[in-house]
Design a protein around this motif. Structure first.
Motif, PDB file in Angstrom:
ATOM      1  N   TYR A 263      53.073  10.509  47.735  1.00 48.06           N
ATOM      2  CA  TYR A 263      52.225  10.575  48.913  1.00 48.06           C
ATOM      3  C   TYR A 263      53.004  11.021  50.138  1.00 48.06           C
ATOM      4  O   TYR A 263      54.238  10.933  50.202  1.00 48.06           O
ATOM      5  N   ALA A 265      52.218  10.395  54.333  1.00 47.11           N
ATOM      6  CA  ALA A 265      51.307   9.716  55.247  1.00 47.11           C
ATOM      7  C   ALA A 265      51.919   9.667  56.630  1.00 47.11           C
ATOM      8  O   ALA A 265      53.140   9.768  56.798  1.00 47.11           O
ATOM      9  N   PHE A 273      46.718   8.866  55.085  1.00 51.40           N
ATOM     10  CA  PHE A 273      47.361   9.716  54.092  1.00 51.40           C
ATOM     11  C   PHE A 273      47.121  11.185  54.420  1.00 51.40           C
ATOM     12  O   PHE A 273      46.028  11.589  54.830  1.00 51.40           O
ATOM     13  N   TYR A 275      48.643  13.412  51.975  1.00 49.49           N
ATOM     14  CA  TYR A 275      48.653  13.933  50.601  1.00 49.49           C
ATOM     15  C   TYR A 275      48.758  12.761  49.651  1.00 49.49           C
ATOM     16  O   TYR A 275      49.488  11.788  49.903  1.00 49.49           O
ATOM     17  N   LEU A 276      48.022  12.853  48.546  1.00 49.18           N
ATOM     18  CA  LEU A 276      48.096  11.880  47.464  1.00 49.18           C
ATOM     19  C   LEU A 276      48.036  12.644  46.155  1.00 49.18           C
ATOM     20  O   LEU A 276      47.187  13.524  45.974  1.00 49.18           O
ATOM     21  N   ALA A 288      41.666  11.314  44.775  1.00 42.15           N
ATOM     22  CA  ALA A 288      42.583  11.578  45.883  1.00 42.15           C
ATOM     23  C   ALA A 288      41.835  12.019  47.128  1.00 42.15           C
ATOM     24  O   ALA A 288      42.135  11.578  48.248  1.00 42.15           O
ATOM     25  N   TRP A 298      44.283   2.885  53.120  1.00 40.96           N
ATOM     26  CA  TRP A 298      45.414   2.056  52.658  1.00 40.96           C
ATOM     27  C   TRP A 298      45.331   0.649  53.227  1.00 40.96           C
ATOM     28  O   TRP A 298      45.473  -0.333  52.515  1.00 40.96           O
TER      29      TRP A 298
END
Length: 606
Positions: A263, A265, A273, A275-276, A288, A298
């Motif tokens: 990830y 964040a 976030f 990117y996941l 995602a 989160w």
């Protein structure tokens, strides 16, 4: 004669093999024609007036310059059109021969090995295949003092204006003249001022390579070196781009195949976030894109009890890796334990703090740790609640099992210690708690000189380091002897006795009770025997007493006889009383004590 040039410094010796060797690819129409006819053909094709015997030296020089200019122009086109380094090298050689009217041209690179070889890479012209057969070098040796070797070694242009007369070219003169090589110029190919190769041009005319011609040929060499460098840069760029794409693809595959969530964040507990990796769906059950669309995903899926740990992210330093563990709610409502391994970085474009890391699913590990913790708690509870002594003895260093039994016992007593035990075991030795016994050497509390204990240890070792329900005689901290009943098993590793597990029970009081029971049983047997004897004796006394009474009734005035019979009757009464006491003892009846007059008892006996 040698031609002078500001950058030229001619050698005093040159190699005919070097001159002849720089010719592999021959021009199609020049391999079998004379040098003069070949030049006329080239000049005609270039629009240059054919040479005549009446031409002056200036006209000849102008024609050479004109051909060199055409060669320079052709080389410029080759530089613009070449698709690869090798294609460029070959085209330059072909242009120099075909448009410049030279007998042969070759390009070679300087190998950076111990022998400092000069390795031909392209050539064209009359009998250029000879170049493959000679061994060129750029070392300061006879084989490296030809034009090509000197140009590379000394980083300068080297001209041999007359192959036939130059004394330093004598070793290669014959083969060079056979191929029509009358003059040679070697121009170093440079990158950043340092030579990496050489352009060698062989002319069929003595006295070639005057100053102006050398300048044009130098420009060809410099352009060639630039073209080589440019092509290499392009190829390196293409390779770098390809390697970057390949690395990105491998990284993408790694990120998407590793069993963890990668990830990026915004830093901070409430950062969203950016990117996941797709593994978030496998581990947490969410897509995602759904996670990325929720800025508070989160934080809102974090276990409230772990939010304090998450808030510490605001204090983390840039560039310093960190690791924390917390719980997150899955889509199905269950919880997953995650280990967050990340680092804070600064985004170059914006200067913002970002967190880059991986979320590793450690749920199974946490379950295993919890199961282990529960198992340890059950084990501790078992130790603490057991009514028997439980212990573990360690031997450091271990006891070799190949020693005789007595030596093993002595070794174990010397190197062994109580590694673990419960309170019951400690109290059996008179200690208050287990901590008072753990870590103590075995020699502090074991009494192996007692025959019973010695026999126990011998049976233990001879029985394969196992024994069950055998007694030993011990001594507690106050010096009192105790009797233990033991069950033990030893651990053998690589032929060494390393530890002993065991359970012991203090049977000292039981042994005392057993002794009392045996004594009581013996008394009971004596009572039964006494009862039987008393019963039989009582029958005998009844006969004696009956006949005594009959005799007393039948006596007249014989006082002496009467006195004797009275004594018999009194003795029989006393025997009957003793018999009653024996019967009462055998029947465990309570006897009623009474006061006796000893004088009367003695008088009766007498």
């Amino acid at each position: 004669m040698k031609q002078e040039n500001p950058e030229v410094n001619q050698p005093t010796e040159a190699s005919p093999d070097e001159r002849s060797g720089m010719s592999r690819l021959s021009a199609t129409n020049s391999s079998r024609s004379s040098p003069t006819s070949s030049l006329n053909t080239i000049e005609s094709s270039l629009g240059i007036s054919p040479a005549s015997p009446d031409d002056s030296g200036i006209k000849k020089e102008l024609r050479r310059l004109n051909r060199a200019l055409h060669a320079l122009s052709g080389c410029s086109r080759a530089l613009a059109q070449a698709g690869s380094e090798q294609e460029l090298l070959q085209q330059i050689c072909d242009v120099i021969v075909e448009m410049g009217g030279y007998r042969m041209a070759g390009i070679a690179y300087a190998d950076q090995d111990e022998e400092k070889r000069v390795r031909p890479v392209a050539h064209a012209g009359h009998e250029s295949e000879y170049l493959e057969a000679i061994q060129l070098k750029w070392s300061d040796t006879p084989a490296g003092r030809g034009p090509a070797g000197t140009a590379i070694r000394e980083n300068r242009i080297c001209v041999v204006a007359d192959v036939a007369s130059d004394p330093m070219f004598a070793p290669w003169r014959e083969s060079a003249l056979k191929r029509g090589y009358a003059a040679v110029i070697a121009l170093p190919l440079r990158v950043a001022g340092s030579p990496f190769g050489v352009l060698a041009i062989y002319s069929q005319q003595v006295g070639s390579f005057e100053s102006a011609e050398v300048d044009l040929l130098t420009e060809i060499a410099n352009s060639l070196a630039y073209g080589i460098t440019a092509i290499r840069s392009q190829e390196e760029g293409r390779r770098a781009t390809s390697a970057l794409r390949e690395a990105e693809e491998k990284y993408r595959q790694l990120v998407e195949q590793v069993p963890a969530i990668s990830y990026v964040a915004e830093a901070g507990a409430l950062g969203c976030f950016r990117y996941l990796s797709p593994q978030v769906q496998t581990i947490l059950g969410y897509r995602a894109e759904d996670c990325l669309s929720d800025p508070r995903f989160w934080w809102e899926h974090l276990n409230p009890a772990d939010q304090g740990v998450a808030l510490l992210e605001d204090t983390w330093e840039e560039g310093r890796p960190f690791r924390v563990e917390y719980r997150m709610r899955r889509q199905d409502g269950s919880e997953a334990w995650l280990r967050d391994e990340a680092v804070i970085v600064i985004e170059p474009q914006t200067g913002r703090r970002l967190t880059r890391g991986m979320l590793i699913d450690i749920t199974e590990r946490k379950r295993a740790e919890e199961a282990l913790r529960e198992s340890e708690e059950r084990y501790r509870s078992f130790l603490e609640q057991s009514s028997e002594g439980i212990f573990r003895m360690e031997y450091d260093p271990p006891v070799p099992c190949d020693l005789p039994v007595n030596q093993q016992i002595a070794w174990g007593l010397k190197t062994g210690y109580m590694a673990e035990c419960n309170d019951v075991m400690a109290k059996m030795y008179g200690r208050a708690s287990a901590k008072d016994l753990m870590g103590k050497p075995l020699s502090d509390f074991l009494v192996l000189k007692d025959p019973l204990t010695q026999q126990l240890m011998e049976n233990f070792i001879n029985g394969g380091y196992r024994i069950a329900d055998q007694e030993s005689r011990e001594m507690d901290s106050s010096g009192q002897k105790r009797t233990f009943r033991n069950t033990m098993v030893g651990t053998i590793i690589d032929g060494n006795w390393v530890r002993t597990w065991g359970i012991s029970q203090d049977v000292t009081e039981r042994k005392h009770l057993e002794e009392q029971l045996r004594n009581a049983q013996q008394l009971e047997a004596i009572g039964r025997l006494a009862g039987g004897v008393a019963h039989d004796f009582n029958n005998i006394l009844s006969i004696i007493m009956g006949h005594g009474e009959l005799l007393l009734g039948s006596l007249g005035g014989d006082n002496r006889a009467r006195n004797g019979l009275e004594q018999i009757r009194r003795a029989a009464d006393r025997a009957a009383s003793l018999t009653q006491q024996l019967l009462a003892f055998s029947r465990k009846q309570v006897l009623l004590p009474k006061v006796l007059d000893l004088n009367e008892v003695v008088a009766d006996v007498l």
